[in-house]
Design an enzyme around this catalytic site. Structure first.
Site, PDB file in Angstrom:
ATOM      1  N   ARG A 249      -1.880  -0.674   7.843  1.00  0.00           N
ATOM      2  CA  ARG A 249      -2.300  -0.370   6.467  1.00  0.00           C
ATOM      3  C   ARG A 249      -2.981   0.983   6.487  1.00  0.00           C
ATOM      4  NH1 ARG A 249      -5.293  -3.923   1.797  1.00  0.00           N
ATOM      5  NH2 ARG A 249      -3.183  -4.761   1.757  1.00  0.00           N
TER       6      ARG A 249
ATOM      7  N   HIS B 117       4.041  -1.187  -1.212  1.00  0.00           N
ATOM      8  CA  HIS B 117       3.425  -2.424  -0.710  1.00  0.00           C
ATOM      9  C   HIS B 117       4.550  -3.456  -0.581  1.00  0.00           C
ATOM     10  CE1 HIS B 117       0.439  -5.155   0.452  1.00  0.00           C
ATOM     11  NE2 HIS B 117      -0.312  -5.224  -0.637  1.00  0.00           N
TER      12      HIS B 117
ATOM     13  N   GLN C 156       3.903  -7.352  -0.243  1.00  0.00           N
ATOM     14  CA  GLN C 156       3.402  -7.963  -1.473  1.00  0.00           C
ATOM     15  C   GLN C 156       4.548  -8.270  -2.437  1.00  0.00           C
ATOM     16  OE1 GLN C 156      -0.056  -8.638  -2.525  1.00  0.00           O
ATOM     17  NE2 GLN C 156       1.226  -9.883  -3.863  1.00  0.00           N
TER      18      GLN C 156
ATOM     19  N   ASP D  67      -2.023  -5.252 -11.644  1.00  0.00           N
ATOM     20  CA  ASP D  67      -2.725  -4.864 -10.420  1.00  0.00           C
ATOM     21  C   ASP D  67      -3.984  -4.111 -10.867  1.00  0.00           C
ATOM     22  OD1 ASP D  67      -3.361  -4.219  -7.793  1.00  0.00           O
ATOM     23  OD2 ASP D  67      -1.749  -2.759  -7.534  1.00  0.00           O
TER      24      ASP D  67
ATOM     25  N   CYS E  59      -1.577  -9.411  -7.870  1.00  0.00           N
ATOM     26  CA  CYS E  59      -1.534  -9.357  -6.401  1.00  0.00           C
ATOM     27  C   CYS E  59      -2.922  -9.490  -5.782  1.00  0.00           C
ATOM     28  CB  CYS E  59      -0.834  -8.085  -5.938  1.00  0.00           C
ATOM     29  SG  CYS E  59      -1.579  -6.567  -6.536  1.00  0.00           S
TER      30      CYS E  59
ATOM     31  N   ARG F  23       1.872 -15.007   0.735  1.00  0.00           N
ATOM     32  CA  ARG F  23       1.840 -13.849   1.647  1.00  0.00           C
ATOM     33  C   ARG F  23       2.078 -14.328   3.079  1.00  0.00           C
ATOM     34  NH1 ARG F  23      -0.824  -9.173   0.161  1.00  0.00           N
ATOM     35  NH2 ARG F  23       0.207  -8.346   1.999  1.00  0.00           N
TER      36      ARG F  23
HETATM   37  N1   CP Z   1      -2.912  -7.921  -2.380  1.00  0.00           N
HETATM   38  C1   CP Z   1      -3.424  -7.433  -1.235  1.00  0.00           C
HETATM   39  O1   CP Z   1      -2.774  -6.644  -0.518  1.00  0.00           O
HETATM   40  O2   CP Z   1      -4.660  -7.918  -0.949  1.00  0.00           O
HETATM   41  P1   CP Z   1      -5.639  -7.342   0.178  1.00  0.00           P
HETATM   42  O3   CP Z   1      -5.954  -5.905  -0.197  1.00  0.00           O
HETATM   43  O4   CP Z   1      -6.841  -8.240   0.137  1.00  0.00           O
HETATM   44  O5   CP Z   1      -4.931  -7.391   1.495  1.00  0.00           O
END
Ligand code: CP
Length: 321
Positions: free
Chosen positions: A101, A128, A131, A240, A280, A308
């Site tokens: 990430r 992403h 997601q 989001d 999300c 997820r």
């Molecule tokens: N939706 C998502 O990626 O959540 P986090 O940032 O908590 O990983």
């Protein structure tokens, strides 16, 4: 060597394979099953905060048999300026896969190129993919095939999550409407990259509406500032956060411009009866969604969060299969 770096470069066939495997993996959770990562060690390198992604990957990798190490990017030499390509070449000799990430999409792509081990994009500023694969799985689990359906994204349409939705709409053949102020709509170049053609702008009483289609799949994209029209007849309302990670300095301006682009009870009434509402997470009640609507759709939203885990186990099994 397979990676999951973006939905842009994931084929329809592979998307379908991951989504189909997810159902099976979810159903079989808790039963003795294959451990394709037995004897392996995977690293999670995170340069941004995370709850869902971090926990779901750690649990999923362990359930598939791997040892897992979490590396905050700030705590390793990467955070002090060691080049991505050097970090990648070191980890590539020691671990068997990486979940990364970070900020720039180019960084996760460079990492994958140099590490020569399966690499997963766990969120960048541009995409992403884990997601959105999860979101599509969740929609299909509850409402059947997404092909031909209408998904309305509400809010900041120029960030990573809607970008991945755009690539998914092009490949899976559904209509994606992005309801956002003009300055928060995705660039036309992204629609072209996704393969949408016949992209054209029309002047409507409520402002410019940009439409694109992709005849080969039946995919359609609509960009509009008209939230009410965008929600009308939708099968899924999705939102989001207004202030993505890394955009904190712009928070006040973003909140000012995006105010009104909220999923609430009045907006849900415009959607198709029985429409799903998804987020999300993390959610900021009173901003992109109101509390009443969030709680009314909490079952779906937390199914989405749980999924997820199942979807990412399917992604990993696909990568190493
Ligand atoms: N939706 C998502 O990626 O959540 P986090 O940032 O908590 O990983």
């Amino acid at each position: 060597m397979k990676h999951l770096l973006s939905l842009e470069h994931l084929s329809r066939v592979d998307m379908d394979a991951i989504l189909t495997a997810t159902s099976d993996i979810k159903r079989r959770r808790g039963q003795p099953g294959p451990q394709p990562l037995a004897g392996q060690t995977w690293a999670l390198i995170f340069a941004k905060s995370s709850t869902r992604t971090r926990v779901s990957f750690e649990v999923g990798l362990r359930e598939l048999g791997a040892n897992v190490m979490f590396l905050s990017a700030a705590d390793i030499q990467l955070g002090r300026g060691e080049p991505i390509k050097d970090t990648a070449r070191v980890l590539g000799r020691m671990v068997h896969g990486v979940v990364f990430r970070t900020f720039a999409q180019a960084d996760v792509e460079e990492f994958a190129r140099y590490a020569n081990i399966p690499t997963i994009n766990a969120l960048t500023d541009e995409e992403h993919p884990c997601q959105i694969l999860t979101d599509i799985f969740t929609f299909q689990e509850q409402r059947g095939p997404i092909q031909g359906k209408v998904v309305t994204f509400v809010g900041d349409g120029a960030c990573n999550v809607p970008a991945s939705w755009i690539f998914a709409a092009a490949k899976l053949g559904f209509e994606l409407r992005i309801a956002a102020p003009k300055e928060f709509q995705p660039p036309l170049s992204l629609l072209e990259r996704a393969g949408f053609n016949h992209v054209h702008a029309q002047q409507a009483p409520t402002g410019e509406v940009i439409t694109g289609t992709l005849a080969a799949t039946g995919g359609k994209i609509v960009l509009t500032a008209d939230l009410q029209n965008a929600a009308t007849g939708a099968d899924l309302l999705y939102t989001d956060v207004w202030v993505s990670m890394g955009k904190e300095a712009e928070a006040a301006e973003r909140i000012k411009v995006l105010t009104g682009y909220q999923i609430n009870q009045a907006l849900v009434k415009r959607a198709r009866p029985g429409a799903l509402v998804m987020h999300c997470l993390p959610a900021y009640r009173g901003k992109e969604i109101d509390d009443e609507t969030f709680e009314a759709h909490a079952q779906t939203i937390f199914d989405e969060a749980e999924n997820r885990l199942h979807t990412q186990k399917a992604i990993i099994a696909w990568l190493v299969g």
